[in-house]
Every structure is written in structure tokens, then in C-alpha cells.
Design a protein around this motif. Sequence first.
Motif, PDB file in Angstrom:
ATOM      1  N   ASN A   1       0.897  -0.697   0.198  1.00 38.15           N
ATOM      2  CA  ASN A   1       0.164   0.033   0.073  1.00 38.15           C
ATOM      3  C   ASN A   1       0.536   1.230  -0.040  1.00 38.15           C
ATOM      4  O   ASN A   1       0.721   2.458   0.622  1.00 38.15           O
ATOM      5  CB  ASN A   1      -1.058   0.592   1.103  1.00 38.15           C
TER       6      ASN A   1
ATOM      7  N   MET B   1      -2.904   4.238   1.855  1.00 35.15           N
ATOM      8  CA  MET B   1      -3.495   3.241   2.477  1.00 35.15           C
ATOM      9  C   MET B   1      -4.600   4.188   2.739  1.00 35.15           C
ATOM     10  O   MET B   1      -5.006   4.931   3.957  1.00 35.15           O
ATOM     11  CB  MET B   1      -2.390   3.588   4.203  1.00 35.15           C
TER      12      MET B   1
ATOM     13  N   TYR C   1      -8.880   2.770  -2.569  1.00 41.81           N
ATOM     14  CA  TYR C   1      -8.036   2.384  -3.471  1.00 41.81           C
ATOM     15  C   TYR C   1      -8.543   1.692  -4.933  1.00 41.81           C
ATOM     16  O   TYR C   1      -7.685   1.642  -5.989  1.00 41.81           O
ATOM     17  CB  TYR C   1      -8.108   0.556  -2.430  1.00 41.81           C
TER      18      TYR C   1
ATOM     19  N   THR D   1      -4.774  -6.628  -5.467  1.00 44.39           N
ATOM     20  CA  THR D   1      -3.628  -5.726  -4.722  1.00 44.39           C
ATOM     21  C   THR D   1      -2.603  -6.766  -5.639  1.00 44.39           C
ATOM     22  O   THR D   1      -2.214  -7.596  -5.038  1.00 44.39           O
ATOM     23  CB  THR D   1      -3.212  -6.094  -2.857  1.00 44.39           C
TER      24      THR D   1
END
Length: 273
Positions: free
Chosen positions: A41, A45, A51, A95
Motif C-alpha cells: 500500500n 493506505m 483503492y 492488490t
Amino acid sequence: MQLVALQINAQADWLSNRAQIASLLQRLPVERPCLVLLPENFACMGAPQDYQQLAEPVGSGPVQRQLSEWAKEFGLWLVAGSLPTLIPQQNRVHTTSLVFNPQGELTGFYHKLHLFDVDVDDARGRYRESDSFVAGHDSCVVASPFGGLGLSICYDVRFPELYRLLRQRGADVLLVPAAFTKVTGQAHWLPLLQARAIENQCYVVAANQCGSHGGNRETRGHSVIIDPWGEVLAQQGSQPGLIVATLDPQKTEQIRKSMPVQLHARLTPAWRE
């Protein structure tokens, strides 16, 4: 050959996070080749919507262009801990850890396999990474001057079968970008990383987030570089900064030759592709 872990205190804003990283890159050792690992991240964050807004397709987008430019400017192997990446034809994201060579080329990427859906005895209490991300489906080892780079992200470190598979696929350096919480990090961060180094006879480079973030989230810091014998070569404290250690391929070879645990292993990994 230099191994470097960058530790930052990322927030939801990419521009401020970018400034932190750029400042630390100015402090890199001059020796090359040099491998730099950013934490999980590193670009954001934040909350699930943060995101989603930042997410890019693998191989394109402003964040990845900046990563490529840094790799070329500093002549680095740059491993971007994790970045939200768009899943084609879906309104969802992985991610993803991305590897850039000194020419700025994307040479490999890995979608995080194990999502952090747990309860922790801290101010936040409940973590549900699956609210923001979709789990990946495969492991990844990237060829480099440092040997095979075995990619992983944070919570993956609790699943040793993944790292055994990475070793079997040719990993010599295990990379663990993370946003390990303060509570779990104090209890488990270093023991888990040393175990992954010792049992797989690999260098481990682990870059963690540090400090307070939005949403009552607090991370441990203590980024670390460990050799294949489990010795801590460098460790950061709880503040932003960077750590450096020298990779010695002959030490890896000697340890593996004198104690050939991979040849002695009799049980196949429980984890399957």
C-alpha cells in the motif's frame, strides 16, 4: 549487490506518499546492482473507495509510470510492494506487487493470494481486506541479477507452503512488502520472517509501513533484511527510513550445500496452483 527496504507512513493521498518515497530514494547507496522494495500500500493506505479510485491496469497508469521513471533514473530493480490493479472486464481490483528493471520495464507481477480478513485486538479491531480486493491465483518468481525474486505480500508470510513453492521455483530472495499492524507485528513479524528465511535458505527483504494511518489503523514498522541463516542484517525502527544490506550469493550456496534441506524434504507442499 545491495538490498534495500523503504519504510514509509503512507496515507490515502498518492502525492504525499510519492514525496516520501522520492525523498528516501535520494539516500540510496551508490553501488549497483541495487534492489529496492517498497511496502504494501505504498501509494495509498485508505478506505475501499480510495483503492478503487487509484487502481490501474497492470502495465499502465500514472503510478506505474512514476515507478518506471524511478527505476530508470536511479538504475534500480524496483519492487513496488503493492498497488491496486484493475481486473479486466470487472469493477474489482487485485492488490499487486510489480517488479521494474533498471530500464524501467515491468518484468513481473504478483496478485496477493491471502487476504487479511481477521480480528485484531487494537483500536481498529476488524480487518476485512476482501472488502477492497480480490485474491490472486498463482505464485511468481522473477529472474534478476540477485537470483530469483520470490514475490509475496504481508499476510502471505503466515503461509509457509507458498514460500516453499517459491523456493522450488528458483527463489533466492523472498520479498515481503507489508502493512503489518502494530499488535500482530510486535508478536509475530520478526519470528515469521526469520522462519521463512531459515526454512527456505533464502534472503528475506521485508518492507513495512509504520505509524498511524486513517481508520484507526496503526502499523509496526521494523522493516528488516535477513540472510539465509536467519541472521538479521539490518532493521529499521518505528519511523520512516531505509535499511541496506549486501547480498552474498556464495553464502546462500554454502548454506544450501552444507544443509540441503530442499533435497531432504519428503512431504509435498499442501498448497497447489
